[in-house]
Design an enzyme around this catalytic site. Structure first.
Site, PDB file in Angstrom:
ATOM      1  N   LYS A 240       0.945  -1.033   0.071  1.00  0.00           N
ATOM      2  CA  LYS A 240      -0.094   0.099   0.194  1.00  0.00           C
ATOM      3  C   LYS A 240       0.798   1.231  -0.070  1.00  0.00           C
ATOM      4  CE  LYS A 240      -3.639  -2.091   2.971  1.00  0.00           C
ATOM      5  NZ  LYS A 240      -4.829  -1.707   2.032  1.00  0.00           N
ATOM      6  N   ARG A 314     -10.288 -11.569   2.523  1.00  0.00           N
ATOM      7  CA  ARG A 314     -11.259 -12.779   2.069  1.00  0.00           C
ATOM      8  C   ARG A 314     -10.533 -13.889   2.281  1.00  0.00           C
ATOM      9  NH1 ARG A 314     -12.016  -9.341  -3.399  1.00  0.00           N
ATOM     10  NH2 ARG A 314     -11.418  -7.925  -1.781  1.00  0.00           N
TER      11      ARG A 314
END
Length: 459
Positions: A240, A314
Protein backbone atom coordinates in the site's frame (compact mmCIF):
# COMPACT_ATOMS: atom_id res chain seq x y z
CA UNK A 1 -14.76 6.18 31.67
CA UNK A 2 -18.36 5.90 32.88
CA UNK A 3 -20.55 3.48 30.95
CA UNK A 4 -23.18 2.79 33.62
CA UNK A 5 -26.23 4.60 34.89
CA UNK A 6 -26.36 6.35 38.25
CA UNK A 7 -28.37 4.87 41.08
CA UNK A 8 -31.85 6.42 41.38
CA UNK A 9 -31.68 9.49 43.54
CA UNK A 10 -34.23 11.94 44.86
CA UNK A 11 -31.63 14.64 44.32
CA UNK A 12 -31.26 13.95 40.58
CA UNK A 13 -31.64 17.20 38.70
CA UNK A 14 -34.02 17.35 35.74
CA UNK A 15 -32.80 17.70 32.17
CA UNK A 16 -35.54 19.04 29.91
CA UNK A 17 -35.51 18.60 26.12
CA UNK A 18 -36.97 21.54 24.22
CA UNK A 19 -37.33 22.28 20.51
CA UNK A 20 -37.30 25.86 19.18
CA UNK A 21 -41.07 25.93 18.78
CA UNK A 22 -41.51 24.81 22.38
CA UNK A 23 -39.25 27.36 24.08
CA UNK A 24 -42.00 29.89 24.84
CA UNK A 25 -44.30 27.30 26.38
CA UNK A 26 -41.48 25.84 28.43
CA UNK A 27 -40.43 29.24 29.72
CA UNK A 28 -44.01 30.05 30.64
CA UNK A 29 -44.08 27.02 32.91
CA UNK A 30 -41.06 28.16 34.94
CA UNK A 31 -41.10 30.34 38.03
CA UNK A 32 -40.26 34.00 37.54
CA UNK A 33 -36.59 33.75 38.48
CA UNK A 34 -35.85 30.76 36.22
CA UNK A 35 -37.93 32.21 33.37
CA UNK A 36 -36.04 35.49 33.53
CA UNK A 37 -32.72 33.67 33.62
CA UNK A 38 -33.61 31.56 30.58
CA UNK A 39 -34.64 34.70 28.69
CA UNK A 40 -31.37 36.33 29.66
CA UNK A 41 -29.37 33.45 28.22
CA UNK A 42 -31.20 33.92 24.90
CA UNK A 43 -31.80 30.18 24.80
CA UNK A 44 -33.53 29.42 21.49
CA UNK A 45 -33.72 25.62 21.47
CA UNK A 46 -30.96 25.38 18.86
CA UNK A 47 -29.61 21.87 18.46
CA UNK A 48 -27.11 20.89 21.15
CA UNK A 49 -27.33 24.09 23.18
CA UNK A 50 -27.63 23.77 26.95
CA UNK A 51 -28.88 26.29 29.48
CA UNK A 52 -28.52 25.77 33.23
CA UNK A 53 -31.40 26.94 35.43
CA UNK A 54 -30.37 28.29 38.85
CA UNK A 55 -32.07 27.76 42.17
CA UNK A 56 -32.46 30.22 45.01
CA UNK A 57 -28.77 29.96 45.91
CA UNK A 58 -27.64 30.40 42.32
CA UNK A 59 -26.51 26.77 41.91
CA UNK A 60 -27.98 24.95 38.91
CA UNK A 61 -31.01 22.89 39.85
CA UNK A 62 -32.12 21.96 36.33
CA UNK A 63 -31.01 22.20 32.71
CA UNK A 64 -32.55 22.42 29.28
CA UNK A 65 -31.17 20.97 26.05
CA UNK A 66 -32.15 22.35 22.66
CA UNK A 67 -33.30 19.78 20.10
CA UNK A 68 -33.08 22.05 17.07
CA UNK A 69 -35.16 22.27 13.92
CA UNK A 70 -37.52 19.25 13.71
CA UNK A 71 -36.99 19.01 9.95
CA UNK A 72 -33.27 18.43 10.50
CA UNK A 73 -33.47 16.26 13.61
CA UNK A 74 -33.15 12.97 11.78
CA UNK A 75 -29.76 13.93 10.41
CA UNK A 76 -27.94 13.29 13.66
CA UNK A 77 -28.04 10.34 16.00
CA UNK A 78 -27.75 10.52 19.78
CA UNK A 79 -28.50 14.24 19.98
CA UNK A 80 -29.19 14.09 23.73
CA UNK A 81 -25.61 12.93 24.27
CA UNK A 82 -24.49 16.47 23.49
CA UNK A 83 -25.70 17.54 26.92
CA UNK A 84 -23.42 15.27 28.93
CA UNK A 85 -20.16 17.14 28.45
CA UNK A 86 -21.88 20.49 29.04
CA UNK A 87 -23.52 19.62 32.36
CA UNK A 88 -21.79 20.00 35.73
CA UNK A 89 -20.89 17.04 37.91
CA UNK A 90 -23.80 15.35 39.57
CA UNK A 91 -26.76 13.11 38.91
CA UNK A 92 -29.31 14.05 36.28
CA UNK A 93 -32.59 12.59 35.01
CA UNK A 94 -34.50 13.02 31.76
CA UNK A 95 -37.55 15.12 32.58
CA UNK A 96 -39.15 14.95 29.14
CA UNK A 97 -41.32 12.02 28.10
CA UNK A 98 -40.09 10.36 24.90
CA UNK A 99 -41.35 7.47 22.77
CA UNK A 100 -39.67 4.21 23.76
CA UNK A 101 -37.21 4.12 20.85
CA UNK A 102 -36.16 7.75 21.36
CA UNK A 103 -35.88 7.22 25.11
CA UNK A 104 -33.57 4.23 24.64
CA UNK A 105 -31.53 6.12 22.05
CA UNK A 106 -31.11 9.03 24.46
CA UNK A 107 -30.09 6.75 27.31
CA UNK A 108 -27.63 4.71 25.24
CA UNK A 109 -26.19 7.85 23.69
CA UNK A 110 -25.55 9.24 27.17
CA UNK A 111 -23.61 6.11 28.10
CA UNK A 112 -21.59 6.05 24.86
CA UNK A 113 -20.73 9.73 25.31
CA UNK A 114 -18.80 8.59 28.40
CA UNK A 115 -16.39 6.51 26.31
CA UNK A 116 -12.79 7.70 26.26
CA UNK A 117 -9.69 6.02 24.84
CA UNK A 118 -7.11 6.87 27.47
CA UNK A 119 -4.51 4.15 27.19
CA UNK A 120 -1.74 6.50 26.08
CA UNK A 121 -2.82 9.92 27.31
CA UNK A 122 -5.18 11.37 29.88
CA UNK A 123 -8.65 11.85 28.42
CA UNK A 124 -11.15 12.56 31.20
CA UNK A 125 -14.75 11.51 30.68
CA UNK A 126 -17.66 13.85 31.47
CA UNK A 127 -18.54 13.85 35.14
CA UNK A 128 -22.31 14.19 34.77
CA UNK A 129 -24.27 10.99 35.41
CA UNK A 130 -27.77 9.95 34.37
CA UNK A 131 -30.42 7.91 36.13
CA UNK A 132 -31.78 5.30 33.74
CA UNK A 133 -35.02 6.66 32.30
CA UNK A 134 -38.13 4.92 33.54
CA UNK A 135 -39.15 2.07 31.24
CA UNK A 136 -35.79 1.39 29.62
CA UNK A 137 -33.84 -1.84 30.15
CA UNK A 138 -30.84 -0.36 31.92
CA UNK A 139 -28.88 -3.63 32.13
CA UNK A 140 -29.29 -4.21 28.40
CA UNK A 141 -28.13 -0.72 27.50
CA UNK A 142 -25.12 -1.01 29.82
CA UNK A 143 -24.17 -4.35 28.23
CA UNK A 144 -24.42 -2.79 24.76
CA UNK A 145 -22.29 0.18 25.82
CA UNK A 146 -19.66 -2.12 27.33
CA UNK A 147 -19.52 -4.22 24.17
CA UNK A 148 -19.15 -1.14 22.00
CA UNK A 149 -16.39 0.17 24.29
CA UNK A 150 -14.52 -3.13 23.88
CA UNK A 151 -14.78 -2.84 20.10
CA UNK A 152 -13.55 0.75 20.14
CA UNK A 153 -10.63 -0.02 22.47
CA UNK A 154 -9.43 -2.89 20.31
CA UNK A 155 -9.59 -0.87 17.08
CA UNK A 156 -8.03 2.25 18.60
CA UNK A 157 -5.02 0.37 19.95
CA UNK A 158 -2.08 0.63 17.51
CA UNK A 159 -0.74 -2.52 15.90
CA UNK A 160 2.43 -2.50 18.00
CA UNK A 161 0.20 -3.29 20.98
CA UNK A 162 -2.60 -5.11 19.15
CA UNK A 163 -1.14 -7.93 17.12
CA UNK A 164 -2.39 -11.51 16.90
CA UNK A 165 -1.08 -12.23 20.42
CA UNK A 166 -2.99 -9.33 21.94
CA UNK A 167 -6.14 -10.05 19.95
CA UNK A 168 -6.00 -13.61 21.25
CA UNK A 169 -5.53 -12.26 24.78
CA UNK A 170 -8.62 -10.06 24.40
CA UNK A 171 -10.66 -13.07 23.28
CA UNK A 172 -9.24 -15.13 26.15
CA UNK A 173 -10.16 -12.45 28.70
CA UNK A 174 -13.68 -12.27 27.31
CA UNK A 175 -14.05 -16.06 27.37
CA UNK A 176 -12.81 -16.24 30.95
CA UNK A 177 -15.23 -13.54 32.06
CA UNK A 178 -18.28 -15.38 30.74
CA UNK A 179 -17.17 -18.98 31.07
CA UNK A 180 -16.76 -19.60 27.35
CA UNK A 181 -14.46 -22.20 25.84
CA UNK A 182 -11.48 -21.09 23.79
CA UNK A 183 -9.10 -22.94 21.49
CA UNK A 184 -6.36 -21.38 19.37
CA UNK A 185 -4.45 -22.89 16.45
CA UNK A 186 -1.16 -21.07 15.84
CA UNK A 187 1.69 -20.96 13.34
CA UNK A 188 2.51 -24.13 11.45
CA UNK A 189 -0.28 -25.95 13.32
CA UNK A 190 -2.56 -24.16 10.88
CA UNK A 191 -1.08 -26.24 8.07
CA UNK A 192 -1.33 -29.43 10.11
CA UNK A 193 -5.03 -28.75 10.75
CA UNK A 194 -5.82 -27.58 7.21
CA UNK A 195 -6.10 -23.80 7.43
CA UNK A 196 -3.75 -23.06 4.54
CA UNK A 197 -5.04 -19.60 3.58
CA UNK A 198 -4.76 -18.23 7.11
CA UNK A 199 -1.21 -19.56 7.33
CA UNK A 200 -0.23 -18.23 3.90
CA UNK A 201 -1.41 -14.68 4.59
CA UNK A 202 0.23 -14.50 8.00
CA UNK A 203 3.45 -16.45 7.50
CA UNK A 204 5.61 -13.45 6.52
CA UNK A 205 5.12 -11.73 9.88
CA UNK A 206 7.20 -12.26 13.00
CA UNK A 207 3.98 -12.62 14.96
CA UNK A 208 2.45 -16.01 14.21
CA UNK A 209 -0.93 -16.24 12.47
CA UNK A 210 -3.67 -18.08 14.30
CA UNK A 211 -7.32 -19.08 14.33
CA UNK A 212 -9.18 -18.13 17.51
CA UNK A 213 -12.25 -20.27 18.21
CA UNK A 214 -14.55 -19.34 21.12
CA UNK A 215 -17.75 -21.19 22.09
CA UNK A 216 -20.42 -20.28 24.64
CA UNK A 217 -23.89 -21.50 25.56
CA UNK A 218 -25.34 -24.97 25.99
CA UNK A 219 -28.76 -24.79 24.37
CA UNK A 220 -30.76 -22.93 21.77
CA UNK A 221 -30.04 -22.04 18.15
CA UNK A 222 -26.44 -21.66 17.02
CA UNK A 223 -25.01 -18.33 15.93
CA UNK A 224 -21.55 -18.23 14.36
CA UNK A 225 -19.72 -14.90 14.15
CA UNK A 226 -16.63 -14.67 11.95
CA UNK A 227 -14.46 -11.57 12.24
CA UNK A 228 -11.54 -10.50 10.08
CA UNK A 229 -8.53 -10.09 12.38
CA UNK A 230 -5.84 -8.58 10.14
CA UNK A 231 -4.00 -6.71 12.87
CA UNK A 232 -2.04 -4.66 10.37
CA UNK A 233 -2.19 -4.70 6.60
CA UNK A 234 0.81 -3.46 4.65
CA UNK A 235 -0.76 -4.84 1.49
CA UNK A 236 1.95 -7.50 1.30
CA UNK A 237 4.05 -7.49 -1.85
CA UNK A 238 1.34 -5.32 -3.45
CA UNK A 239 2.47 -2.73 -0.92
CA UNK A 240 0.00 0.00 0.00
CA UNK A 241 1.11 3.61 -0.38
CA UNK A 242 1.76 5.38 2.89
CA UNK A 243 -1.48 7.36 2.66
CA UNK A 244 -3.45 4.12 2.57
CA UNK A 245 -1.49 2.43 5.33
CA UNK A 246 -2.07 5.02 8.04
CA UNK A 247 -5.33 3.53 9.33
CA UNK A 248 -4.47 -0.12 8.87
CA UNK A 249 -4.44 -0.74 12.61
CA UNK A 250 -8.22 -0.88 12.13
CA UNK A 251 -8.06 -3.78 9.68
CA UNK A 252 -8.98 -6.06 12.57
CA UNK A 253 -12.21 -4.08 12.98
CA UNK A 254 -14.32 -7.08 12.04
CA UNK A 255 -12.75 -9.14 14.83
CA UNK A 256 -13.19 -6.25 17.26
CA UNK A 257 -16.84 -5.91 16.29
CA UNK A 258 -17.70 -9.59 16.72
CA UNK A 259 -15.94 -9.63 20.10
CA UNK A 260 -17.96 -6.59 21.15
CA UNK A 261 -21.15 -8.26 19.94
CA UNK A 262 -20.16 -11.47 21.72
CA UNK A 263 -19.79 -9.44 24.93
CA UNK A 264 -23.33 -8.11 24.49
CA UNK A 265 -24.79 -11.56 23.81
CA UNK A 266 -23.08 -13.23 26.76
CA UNK A 267 -23.69 -10.35 29.19
CA UNK A 268 -27.39 -10.52 28.32
CA UNK A 269 -27.32 -14.32 28.64
CA UNK A 270 -29.23 -14.80 25.39
CA UNK A 271 -30.62 -18.34 24.98
CA UNK A 272 -28.39 -19.42 22.13
CA UNK A 273 -25.14 -21.20 21.38
CA UNK A 274 -22.49 -18.78 20.22
CA UNK A 275 -19.35 -19.51 18.25
CA UNK A 276 -16.81 -16.81 17.41
CA UNK A 277 -14.11 -17.50 14.80
CA UNK A 278 -11.30 -15.00 14.28
CA UNK A 279 -8.45 -15.57 11.83
CA UNK A 280 -5.79 -13.29 13.36
CA UNK A 281 -2.83 -12.40 11.16
CA UNK A 282 -0.53 -9.59 10.13
CA UNK A 283 -0.12 -9.09 6.39
CA UNK A 284 3.58 -8.29 6.34
CA UNK A 285 6.42 -8.21 3.83
CA UNK A 286 9.38 -10.60 3.96
CA UNK A 287 11.02 -13.33 1.93
CA UNK A 288 8.17 -15.67 2.83
CA UNK A 289 5.38 -13.37 1.67
CA UNK A 290 2.85 -14.91 -0.66
CA UNK A 291 3.06 -13.56 -4.19
CA UNK A 292 0.82 -12.25 -6.95
CA UNK A 293 0.17 -15.15 -9.30
CA UNK A 294 0.34 -17.80 -6.60
CA UNK A 295 -2.45 -20.35 -6.64
CA UNK A 296 -3.55 -21.41 -3.18
CA UNK A 297 -5.73 -24.29 -2.09
CA UNK A 298 -8.26 -23.44 0.59
CA UNK A 299 -9.57 -25.55 3.45
CA UNK A 300 -12.67 -26.25 1.37
CA UNK A 301 -10.51 -27.48 -1.52
CA UNK A 302 -11.32 -24.58 -3.83
CA UNK A 303 -8.25 -23.10 -5.48
CA UNK A 304 -7.62 -19.36 -5.46
CA UNK A 305 -5.45 -17.35 -7.82
CA UNK A 306 -3.81 -14.43 -6.02
CA UNK A 307 -3.97 -11.37 -8.21
CA UNK A 308 -3.41 -8.91 -5.39
CA UNK A 309 -1.84 -9.67 -2.03
CA UNK A 310 -3.72 -6.68 -0.62
CA UNK A 311 -6.98 -8.63 -0.98
CA UNK A 312 -5.98 -10.85 1.90
CA UNK A 313 -9.00 -10.47 4.17
CA UNK A 314 -11.25 -12.65 2.05
CA UNK A 315 -8.55 -15.35 2.06
CA UNK A 316 -8.34 -15.69 5.84
CA UNK A 317 -12.12 -15.43 6.16
CA UNK A 318 -12.56 -18.20 3.59
CA UNK A 319 -10.85 -20.79 5.77
CA UNK A 320 -12.80 -19.67 8.86
CA UNK A 321 -16.11 -19.76 6.98
CA UNK A 322 -15.27 -23.21 5.64
CA UNK A 323 -14.80 -24.36 9.23
CA UNK A 324 -18.15 -22.82 10.17
CA UNK A 325 -19.78 -24.74 7.31
CA UNK A 326 -18.47 -28.02 8.71
CA UNK A 327 -20.36 -27.54 11.98
CA UNK A 328 -23.87 -26.66 13.04
CA UNK A 329 -24.98 -23.07 12.53
CA UNK A 330 -28.47 -21.64 12.30
CA UNK A 331 -26.98 -18.33 11.23
CA UNK A 332 -23.44 -17.39 10.19
CA UNK A 333 -22.38 -13.75 10.03
CA UNK A 334 -19.02 -12.39 8.92
CA UNK A 335 -17.84 -8.88 9.69
CA UNK A 336 -14.82 -7.38 8.01
CA UNK A 337 -13.18 -4.13 7.03
CA UNK A 338 -12.98 -5.72 3.62
CA UNK A 339 -13.13 -3.27 0.71
CA UNK A 340 -12.58 0.36 -0.14
CA UNK A 341 -15.33 -0.11 -2.70
CA UNK A 342 -17.88 -0.26 0.11
CA UNK A 343 -16.75 3.16 1.34
CA UNK A 344 -17.04 4.61 -2.14
CA UNK A 345 -20.56 3.22 -2.37
CA UNK A 346 -22.00 4.23 1.01
CA UNK A 347 -19.39 6.25 2.88
CA UNK A 348 -18.06 5.63 6.39
CA UNK A 349 -21.33 5.80 8.34
CA UNK A 350 -23.33 3.05 6.64
CA UNK A 351 -22.49 -0.64 7.01
CA UNK A 352 -23.44 -2.51 3.83
CA UNK A 353 -24.55 -6.09 4.32
CA UNK A 354 -25.26 -9.02 2.03
CA UNK A 355 -27.63 -11.91 2.51
CA UNK A 356 -29.86 -14.21 0.48
CA UNK A 357 -32.26 -14.60 3.41
CA UNK A 358 -35.17 -12.20 2.91
CA UNK A 359 -36.42 -12.53 6.49
CA UNK A 360 -32.98 -11.75 7.85
CA UNK A 361 -32.62 -8.77 5.52
CA UNK A 362 -35.96 -7.32 6.56
CA UNK A 363 -35.26 -7.85 10.25
CA UNK A 364 -31.85 -6.21 10.01
CA UNK A 365 -33.21 -3.19 8.17
CA UNK A 366 -36.07 -2.69 10.61
CA UNK A 367 -33.94 -3.17 13.71
CA UNK A 368 -31.14 -0.97 12.39
CA UNK A 369 -33.57 1.92 12.04
CA UNK A 370 -34.99 1.26 15.49
CA UNK A 371 -31.65 1.21 17.32
CA UNK A 372 -30.01 3.87 15.12
CA UNK A 373 -27.27 1.57 13.82
CA UNK A 374 -27.51 2.26 10.08
CA UNK A 375 -27.00 -0.59 7.62
CA UNK A 376 -27.77 -0.94 3.93
CA UNK A 377 -28.48 -4.11 1.99
CA UNK A 378 -26.31 -4.78 -1.04
CA UNK A 379 -26.93 -7.55 -3.62
CA UNK A 380 -25.30 -10.92 -4.07
CA UNK A 381 -25.55 -10.20 -7.82
CA UNK A 382 -25.26 -13.58 -9.52
CA UNK A 383 -24.16 -12.27 -12.96
CA UNK A 384 -20.95 -11.05 -11.31
CA UNK A 385 -19.97 -14.59 -10.30
CA UNK A 386 -17.97 -14.90 -13.51
CA UNK A 387 -15.82 -11.97 -12.40
CA UNK A 388 -14.34 -14.07 -9.58
CA UNK A 389 -13.63 -17.09 -11.82
CA UNK A 390 -10.22 -16.60 -13.47
CA UNK A 391 -10.15 -19.89 -15.36
CA UNK A 392 -6.70 -20.92 -14.14
CA UNK A 393 -8.14 -21.55 -10.67
CA UNK A 394 -11.58 -21.87 -9.13
CA UNK A 395 -11.54 -18.33 -7.75
CA UNK A 396 -9.79 -14.99 -8.17
CA UNK A 397 -9.10 -13.01 -5.00
CA UNK A 398 -8.94 -9.64 -6.81
CA UNK A 399 -10.77 -9.41 -10.14
CA UNK A 400 -9.34 -6.87 -12.55
CA UNK A 401 -11.28 -3.85 -13.71
CA UNK A 402 -12.20 -2.34 -10.36
CA UNK A 403 -15.95 -2.72 -10.80
CA UNK A 404 -18.28 -3.92 -7.99
CA UNK A 405 -15.43 -4.58 -5.59
CA UNK A 406 -17.57 -5.01 -2.50
CA UNK A 407 -20.02 -7.29 -4.30
CA UNK A 408 -17.34 -9.54 -5.80
CA UNK A 409 -15.68 -9.85 -2.38
CA UNK A 410 -19.00 -10.87 -0.85
CA UNK A 411 -19.60 -13.39 -3.63
CA UNK A 412 -16.15 -14.82 -2.96
CA UNK A 413 -16.98 -15.32 0.72
CA UNK A 414 -20.37 -16.86 -0.05
CA UNK A 415 -18.59 -19.72 -1.85
CA UNK A 416 -17.27 -20.85 1.55
CA UNK A 417 -20.07 -19.97 3.98
CA UNK A 418 -22.99 -22.08 5.15
CA UNK A 419 -26.53 -20.83 4.67
CA UNK A 420 -28.19 -18.81 6.06
CA UNK A 421 -25.37 -16.30 5.84
CA UNK A 422 -24.87 -12.56 6.12
CA UNK A 423 -21.73 -10.56 5.44
CA UNK A 424 -21.04 -7.02 6.69
CA UNK A 425 -18.43 -4.95 4.85
CA UNK A 426 -17.83 -2.40 7.62
CA UNK A 427 -15.49 0.57 7.94
CA UNK A 428 -14.91 0.33 11.69
CA UNK A 429 -13.88 3.97 12.05
CA UNK A 430 -15.57 7.29 12.72
CA UNK A 431 -13.57 9.92 10.78
CA UNK A 432 -15.14 12.95 12.46
CA UNK A 433 -16.41 13.32 16.04
CA UNK A 434 -20.16 13.14 16.56
CA UNK A 435 -22.44 12.79 19.60
CA UNK A 436 -21.67 9.51 21.40
CA UNK A 437 -19.23 8.62 18.62
CA UNK A 438 -15.79 10.16 19.03
CA UNK A 439 -13.30 10.12 16.22
CA UNK A 440 -11.70 6.68 16.08
CA UNK A 441 -12.71 3.04 16.24
CA UNK A 442 -16.41 2.27 15.93
CA UNK A 443 -18.62 -0.78 15.95
CA UNK A 444 -21.03 -1.08 13.03
CA UNK A 445 -23.90 -3.48 12.53
CA UNK A 446 -23.53 -5.15 15.95
CA UNK A 447 -26.46 -3.40 17.62
CA UNK A 448 -28.68 -3.95 14.59
CA UNK A 449 -27.85 -7.65 14.55
CA UNK A 450 -28.34 -7.96 18.32
CA UNK A 451 -31.80 -6.43 18.02
CA UNK A 452 -32.68 -8.71 15.10
CA UNK A 453 -31.60 -11.99 16.71
CA UNK A 454 -34.84 -12.70 18.61
CA UNK A 455 -36.85 -12.58 15.39
CA UNK A 456 -34.25 -14.26 13.18
CA UNK A 457 -33.43 -17.11 15.54
CA UNK A 458 -36.77 -17.37 17.35
CA UNK A 459 -35.33 -16.53 20.77
Amino acid sequence: MSLTFASPSADARPLHLVSPEGVEAFRAGLDGRAAAWLSGTEFSGAAGTVALLPGDDGAPTAAVLGLGDPSKRGRERFAVAKARAQLPDGVWRLATDLPADERDEAALGWLLEGYRFDRYASNPAPAAQLVAPEGCDAARLEAIAAGEALTRDLINTPAADMGPDELEAAASDLAARFGAGLTVIRGDELLDQNFPLIHTVGRAADRAPRLIDMSWGKSGPTLTLVGKGVCFDTGGLNLKPGSSMGLMKKDMGGAATVLGLAHMIMALDLPLRLRVLIPAVENAVSGSSFRPGDILTSRKGLTVEVNNTDAEGRLVLADALALAAEGESDLTVSMATLTGAARVAVGPDLAPFYTDDEGLAQALAACAAKVRDPVWRMPFHAPYESMIEPGIADLDNAPSGGFAGSITAALFLRRFAPAPYAHFDIYGWNPTPAPARPKGGAGQGARALLAALPKVLGL
